[in-house]
Design a protein around this motif. Structure first.
Motif, PDB file in Angstrom:
ATOM      1  N   ALA A 159       0.744  11.814  -5.327  1.00 39.78           N
ATOM      2  CA  ALA A 159       1.295  11.367  -4.173  1.00 39.78           C
ATOM      3  C   ALA A 159       0.812   9.786  -4.515  1.00 39.78           C
ATOM      4  O   ALA A 159      -0.227   9.552  -4.855  1.00 39.78           O
ATOM      5  N   ARG A 160       1.578   9.067  -3.020  1.00 37.64           N
ATOM      6  CA  ARG A 160       1.700   7.402  -3.780  1.00 37.64           C
ATOM      7  C   ARG A 160       1.734   7.502  -2.017  1.00 37.64           C
ATOM      8  O   ARG A 160       2.556   7.930  -1.249  1.00 37.64           O
ATOM      9  N   GLU A 168       5.880  16.078  -5.308  1.00 36.35           N
ATOM     10  CA  GLU A 168       5.953  14.702  -5.089  1.00 36.35           C
ATOM     11  C   GLU A 168       5.657  14.422  -3.757  1.00 36.35           C
ATOM     12  O   GLU A 168       7.080  14.412  -2.943  1.00 36.35           O
ATOM     13  N   ILE A 169       4.665  13.367  -3.607  1.00 33.74           N
ATOM     14  CA  ILE A 169       5.069  12.234  -2.055  1.00 33.74           C
ATOM     15  C   ILE A 169       4.736  11.501  -1.812  1.00 33.74           C
ATOM     16  O   ILE A 169       4.210  10.745  -2.684  1.00 33.74           O
ATOM     17  N   THR A 222      -3.379  16.977  -9.662  1.00 33.13           N
ATOM     18  CA  THR A 222      -3.788  16.246  -8.932  1.00 33.13           C
ATOM     19  C   THR A 222      -3.442  14.544  -9.473  1.00 33.13           C
ATOM     20  O   THR A 222      -5.054  14.109  -9.956  1.00 33.13           O
ATOM     21  N   ALA A 223      -2.943  13.770  -8.980  1.00 35.02           N
ATOM     22  CA  ALA A 223      -2.450  12.684  -9.147  1.00 35.02           C
ATOM     23  C   ALA A 223      -2.465  11.150  -7.098  1.00 35.02           C
ATOM     24  O   ALA A 223      -1.591  11.940  -7.577  1.00 35.02           O
ATOM     25  N   LEU A 224      -3.338  10.916  -7.306  1.00 32.38           N
ATOM     26  CA  LEU A 224      -3.070  10.507  -5.753  1.00 32.38           C
ATOM     27  C   LEU A 224      -2.989   8.415  -6.554  1.00 32.38           C
ATOM     28  O   LEU A 224      -3.673   7.702  -6.791  1.00 32.38           O
ATOM     29  N   GLY A 265      -4.281  -2.446  -0.035  1.00 32.53           N
ATOM     30  CA  GLY A 265      -4.809  -2.434   2.031  1.00 32.53           C
ATOM     31  C   GLY A 265      -4.139  -1.651   1.968  1.00 32.53           C
ATOM     32  O   GLY A 265      -4.583  -0.832   3.170  1.00 32.53           O
ATOM     33  N   ALA A 266      -3.834   0.417   1.148  1.00 33.28           N
ATOM     34  CA  ALA A 266      -4.024   1.346   1.815  1.00 33.28           C
ATOM     35  C   ALA A 266      -4.889   1.904   2.145  1.00 33.28           C
ATOM     36  O   ALA A 266      -5.983   2.255   1.330  1.00 33.28           O
ATOM     37  N   VAL A 267      -4.946   3.382   3.335  1.00 31.81           N
ATOM     38  CA  VAL A 267      -5.566   4.622   3.209  1.00 31.81           C
ATOM     39  C   VAL A 267      -5.251   5.690   2.681  1.00 31.81           C
ATOM     40  O   VAL A 267      -4.313   5.694   3.757  1.00 31.81           O
ATOM     41  N   LEU A 268      -5.691   6.022   2.163  1.00 28.94           N
ATOM     42  CA  LEU A 268      -5.528   7.879   2.118  1.00 28.94           C
ATOM     43  C   LEU A 268      -6.151   8.303   1.973  1.00 28.94           C
ATOM     44  O   LEU A 268      -7.803   8.228   1.649  1.00 28.94           O
ATOM     45  N   GLU A 269      -6.988  10.104   2.820  1.00 29.60           N
ATOM     46  CA  GLU A 269      -7.244  10.912   3.076  1.00 29.60           C
ATOM     47  C   GLU A 269      -6.608  12.493   2.276  1.00 29.60           C
ATOM     48  O   GLU A 269      -6.419  12.193   2.644  1.00 29.60           O
ATOM     49  N   TRP A 270      -7.599  12.344   1.689  1.00 28.77           N
ATOM     50  CA  TRP A 270      -7.353  13.464   0.878  1.00 28.77           C
ATOM     51  C   TRP A 270      -8.303  14.648   0.904  1.00 28.77           C
ATOM     52  O   TRP A 270      -9.742  14.872   0.706  1.00 28.77           O
TER      53      TRP A 270
END
Length: 275
Positions: free
Chosen positions: A71-72, A16-17, A101-103, A108-113
């Motif tokens: 991940a959040r 968990e992150i 996997t749960a993202l 306004g956030a950005v995630l690269e998976w």
């Protein structure tokens, strides 16, 4: 007397992150990890986001193993999650390997998976699910790649099972859903109207309000092995199908170009993809 069948030890762990913003930059707010999964934080290259490297300390997954990743990315934060190497799915004696996997990407956030490829050994059995929740104004760049057998050894994925599902929600409402199911022996892997004997299959997805505007760029990056489309408002994707190494090369070429075009990042792969 008959001996009992051996009971094999199975992995059951995950991470968990949570990333958030403090003093104008993205920081780690929460981390929980359970064997065989660990998260490492290599020094980021100049101009790139904080990076979490998801490491399977077992070196691969076998039938009966279970892994969960949650991940959040909180409001306004930017982060990258990737893996330092390909994930190996070993031959199963019967049970499925399960990966969930749960993202969650905040406003306004950005995630690269950006994990590297998953290699399905012959007789592997994998059930995998990716659930993504995007808040208003959030953006996501996500990739997955499957390799059907150990190409370097000339092995093919001739027996086994795969169920790979994606669910993308925006502000709580389902925006895009996709699933791939293969149970081999399966003619679809060899059929010219199916996978046509391909050794690799990759998906790159961009989710954001400007997804439709990015379609020309995605089409340019698709190349001869790929095709790009906008299946729903706010979602654009490329898919590649072909020999494993050329498919990986096409995916590895598209990621840097899109990181630069979408997020203004340096046009380079995450360092873990090349070291």
């Amino acid at each position: 007397m008959t001996a009992e069948a051996p009971r094999h030890q199975r992995a059951d762990g995950g991470v968990e992150i949570v990333f958030g913003v403090a003093r104008g930059r993205t920081v780690l707010r929460h981390l929980y990890q359970s064997s065989p999964m660990r998260v490492l934080f290599p020094d980021a290259e100049p101009g790139t986001p904080i990076t979490g490297a998801l490491v399977n300390t077992a070196g691969g997954l076998a039938g009966g193993d279970m892994v969960r990743v949650q991940a959040r990315v909180e409001e306004g934060a930017t982060a990258t999650l990737c893996t330092p190497a390909a994930e190996k799915l070993y031959r199963s004696l019967g049970p499925e390997t399960r990966i969930g996997t749960a993202l969650h990407v905040g406003p306004g956030a950005v995630l690269e998976w950006l994990p590297q490829e998953t290699i399905l050994f012959d007789r592997a059995r994998l059930r995998r699910r990716l659930d993504v929740e995007l808040s208003p104004g959030a953006r996501l760049l996500a990739t997955e790649m499957l390799v059907f057998g150990r190409a370097a050894r000339g092995e093919r994925f001739r027996e086994g099972f795969l169920h790979d599902a994606w669910r993308l929600r925006v502000n709580g409402r389902l925006r895009w859903a996709d699933a791939l199911r293969i149970e081999v022996p399966d003619e679809a892997l060899e059929d010219r109207f199916g996978f046509a004997g391909a050794g690799g299959f990759a998906t790159l997805l961009y989710a954001g309000a400007d997804a439709a505007e990015r379609l020309p760029v995605l089409r340019d990056l698709a190349g001869p092995l790929g095709a790009a489309t906008v299946p729903r408002e706010g979602v654009a994707l490329i898919r590649w199908l072909g020999p494993a190494m050329p498919v990986r090369a096409a995916l590895a070429a598209a990621i840097p170009a899109l990181r630069a075009a979408l997020f203004g990042l340096p046009p380079a792969l995450p360092r873990l993809w090349t070291t």
